[in-house]
Every structure is written in C-alpha cells, then in structure tokens.
Design an enzyme around this catalytic site. Structure first.
Site, PDB file in Angstrom:
ATOM      1  N   SER A  26      55.802 -83.695 -10.690  1.00 26.36           N
ATOM      2  CA  SER A  26      55.438 -84.626  -9.626  1.00 26.36           C
ATOM      3  C   SER A  26      55.686 -86.065 -10.096  1.00 26.36           C
ATOM      4  CB  SER A  26      53.966 -84.450  -9.240  1.00 26.36           C
ATOM      5  OG  SER A  26      53.734 -83.143  -8.819  1.00 26.36           O
TER       6      SER A  26
ATOM      7  N   LYS B  25      43.987 -89.134 -14.351  1.00 23.01           N
ATOM      8  CA  LYS B  25      44.908 -90.072 -13.702  1.00 23.01           C
ATOM      9  C   LYS B  25      44.634 -90.215 -12.215  1.00 23.01           C
ATOM     10  CE  LYS B  25      48.573 -86.673 -13.680  1.00 23.01           C
ATOM     11  NZ  LYS B  25      49.647 -86.025 -14.198  1.00 23.01           N
TER      12      LYS B  25
ATOM     13  N   HIS C  91      56.416 -76.054  -7.796  1.00 27.66           N
ATOM     14  CA  HIS C  91      55.139 -75.446  -7.380  1.00 27.66           C
ATOM     15  C   HIS C  91      55.385 -74.335  -6.351  1.00 27.66           C
ATOM     16  CE1 HIS C  91      53.444 -79.686  -8.286  1.00 27.66           C
ATOM     17  NE2 HIS C  91      52.932 -78.899  -9.200  1.00 27.66           N
TER      18      HIS C  91
ATOM     19  N   ARG D 136      56.557 -74.498 -17.442  1.00 26.49           N
ATOM     20  CA  ARG D 136      57.925 -75.004 -17.368  1.00 26.49           C
ATOM     21  C   ARG D 136      58.624 -74.850 -18.704  1.00 26.49           C
ATOM     22  NH1 ARG D 136      55.753 -80.336 -14.625  1.00 26.49           N
ATOM     23  NH2 ARG D 136      54.010 -79.521 -15.815  1.00 26.49           N
TER      24      ARG D 136
HETATM   25  P1  ADP Z   1      47.784 -80.267 -13.106  1.00 24.42           P
HETATM   26  O1  ADP Z   1      47.430 -81.723 -13.041  1.00 24.42           O
HETATM   27  O2  ADP Z   1      46.613 -79.346 -12.936  1.00 24.42           O
HETATM   28  O3  ADP Z   1      48.663 -79.873 -14.257  1.00 24.42           O
HETATM   29  P2  ADP Z   1      50.077 -80.042 -11.334  1.00 24.42           P
HETATM   30  O4  ADP Z   1      50.038 -80.216  -9.870  1.00 24.42           O
HETATM   31  O5  ADP Z   1      50.886 -81.018 -12.117  1.00 24.42           O
HETATM   32  O6  ADP Z   1      48.571 -80.015 -11.749  1.00 24.42           O
HETATM   33  O7  ADP Z   1      50.569 -78.579 -11.694  1.00 24.42           O
HETATM   34  C1  ADP Z   1      49.924 -77.413 -11.257  1.00 24.42           C
HETATM   35  C2  ADP Z   1      50.476 -76.208 -11.988  1.00 24.42           C
HETATM   36  O8  ADP Z   1      51.843 -76.042 -11.646  1.00 24.42           O
HETATM   37  C3  ADP Z   1      50.445 -76.288 -13.499  1.00 24.42           C
HETATM   38  O9  ADP Z   1      50.215 -75.000 -13.994  1.00 24.42           O
HETATM   39  C4  ADP Z   1      51.821 -76.766 -13.866  1.00 24.42           C
HETATM   40  O10 ADP Z   1      52.182 -76.354 -15.166  1.00 24.42           O
HETATM   41  C5  ADP Z   1      52.633 -76.054 -12.815  1.00 24.42           C
HETATM   42  N1  ADP Z   1      53.893 -76.713 -12.529  1.00 24.42           N
HETATM   43  C6  ADP Z   1      54.114 -78.010 -12.198  1.00 24.42           C
HETATM   44  N2  ADP Z   1      55.433 -78.261 -11.991  1.00 24.42           N
HETATM   45  C7  ADP Z   1      56.057 -77.076 -12.187  1.00 24.42           C
HETATM   46  C8  ADP Z   1      57.424 -76.644 -12.177  1.00 24.42           C
HETATM   47  N3  ADP Z   1      58.428 -77.490 -11.945  1.00 24.42           N
HETATM   48  N4  ADP Z   1      57.669 -75.352 -12.434  1.00 24.42           N
HETATM   49  C9  ADP Z   1      56.664 -74.506 -12.716  1.00 24.42           C
HETATM   50  N5  ADP Z   1      55.374 -74.828 -12.779  1.00 24.42           N
HETATM   51  C10 ADP Z   1      55.070 -76.096 -12.523  1.00 24.42           C
END
Ligand code: ADP
Length: 160
Positions: A129, A41, A17, A91
């Site tokens: 995460s 979730k 992130h 990703r």
């Molecule tokens: P959500 O539940 O909205 O997907 P996340 O917190 O999991 O929220 O992710 C927020 C954003 O960051 C999303 O666009 C996700 O694809 C991106 N993201 C999460 N992990 C990574 C990573 N390792 N590299 C790049 N983008 C990521």
C-alpha cells in the site's frame, strides 16, 4: 462451516490483498476481512474509506465475504466471529520476521487459534500500500496494481 479472518490496514487495498483473499476463498466458506488501524502509523484513508474501497472491490464475492472495521484486539474479534483461523499474506522473506513474531504472540494468548500464511503471486511480491501511495502522490500510474475503484479514489486523493 469453515470461517477465517483476514486482518489488515488496507490503506488502500491492492491487488496483492485481493489475490490473498481469492486464494483464501478456496479454503474457507466464509471470510471476514477485518480493517484495523495500525497504531504505528497514521492512515491516509479513513476507516470508512478503507472499508468502502474493499467492499466495492469485492462485490462479486459478496455472499462469502464480510468486510468490517474493528478497533480492538484481533483475537477477541476472531472468537466473536466463531472462527479459529487468522489468514495473513506473505510477500518476501522481509515479511517473515514480523509475521512470525505476531503469530507466536497470538498463539501464546490463544492456543486454539491458528495463523495460516498464503503466499502471493510473483507479480505482486513487491507490491505494498505504501508503494502505491508513493506512486499516486507523484501522479504515476497504478493501473493493474489496485482495483479500478481504488485507482479512482487515489486520483481524487492526490489531485494536482
Ligand atoms: P498490516 O498493517 O496489518 O501489515 P496490510 O494491509 O499492509 O496490513 O497487510 C495485510 C496483510 O496482507 C499482511 O499479512 C500483509 O503481509 C499482506 N499483504 C500486503 N500486501 C501484500 C501483497 N502484495 N501480497 C501478499 N500479501 C500482502
């Protein structure tokens, strides 16, 4: 002034992130990092914990970033901030379908708002995460994959 919104659950924030945030900062003057709840979730950390972890990890970018919690429709938040850009991270191909669907949906309801995708560094392409929590739960090391303050918080959360 170019303003963008980067929404996510950030449960917790990872270096993946942070990488997206730092890349977005090269394109925008102001970035709102929006912490939301995922209706599908239950989160491990409370909204306040997630906001605090992000704020502390992003301290050095304080002047350009604002971290906020919002429990409503993303498009309304984007308009409220006088922005017209949503930033999302990609990703691997596996993210594409979900992100494509969301972006199409948002465009249908707000033709003036664009979603842009930033691709992560290879090093973080597998990072999520959920994986971080799984490792921390079994007391493995997450060093280098999350900011230091998050590493500490995970240790507290999953104490032996
Ligand atoms: P959500 O539940 O909205 O997907 P996340 O917190 O999991 O929220 O992710 C927020 C954003 O960051 C999303 O666009 C996700 O694809 C991106 N993201 C999460 N992990 C990574 C990573 N390792 N590299 C790049 N983008 C990521």
């Amino acid at each position: 002034m170019r303003i963008a919104v980067y929404p996510g659950t950030f449960d917790p924030v990872t270096n993946g992130h942070i990488d997206i945030i730092e890349r977005a900062l090269k394109l925008f003057d102001k970035l709102y990092v929006l912490v939301g709840n995922n209706p599908n979730k239950e989160s491990t950390f409370t909204a306040k914990e997630r906001v605090d972890m992000l704020k502390s990890a992003l301290k050095k970018h304080n002047h350009k970033i604002q971290v906020e919690f919002f429990d409503g429709l993303l498009l309304n938040y984007v308009r409220k901030k006088k922005s017209n850009v949503i930033v999302r991270g990609l990703r691997a191909i596996s993210d594409f379908e979900f992100e494509f669907q969301r972006a199409q949906f948002n465009r249908e309801f707000a033709k003036d708002i664009e979603t842009i995708f930033i691709m992560t560094k290879d090093d973080y392409a597998f990072l999520s995460s959920s994986i971080i929590k799984e490792i921390a739960m079994f007391h493995g090391s997450v060093k280098g994959f999350v900011p230091e303050n998050v590493e500490k918080k995970l240790k507290e959360k999953f104490k032996k």
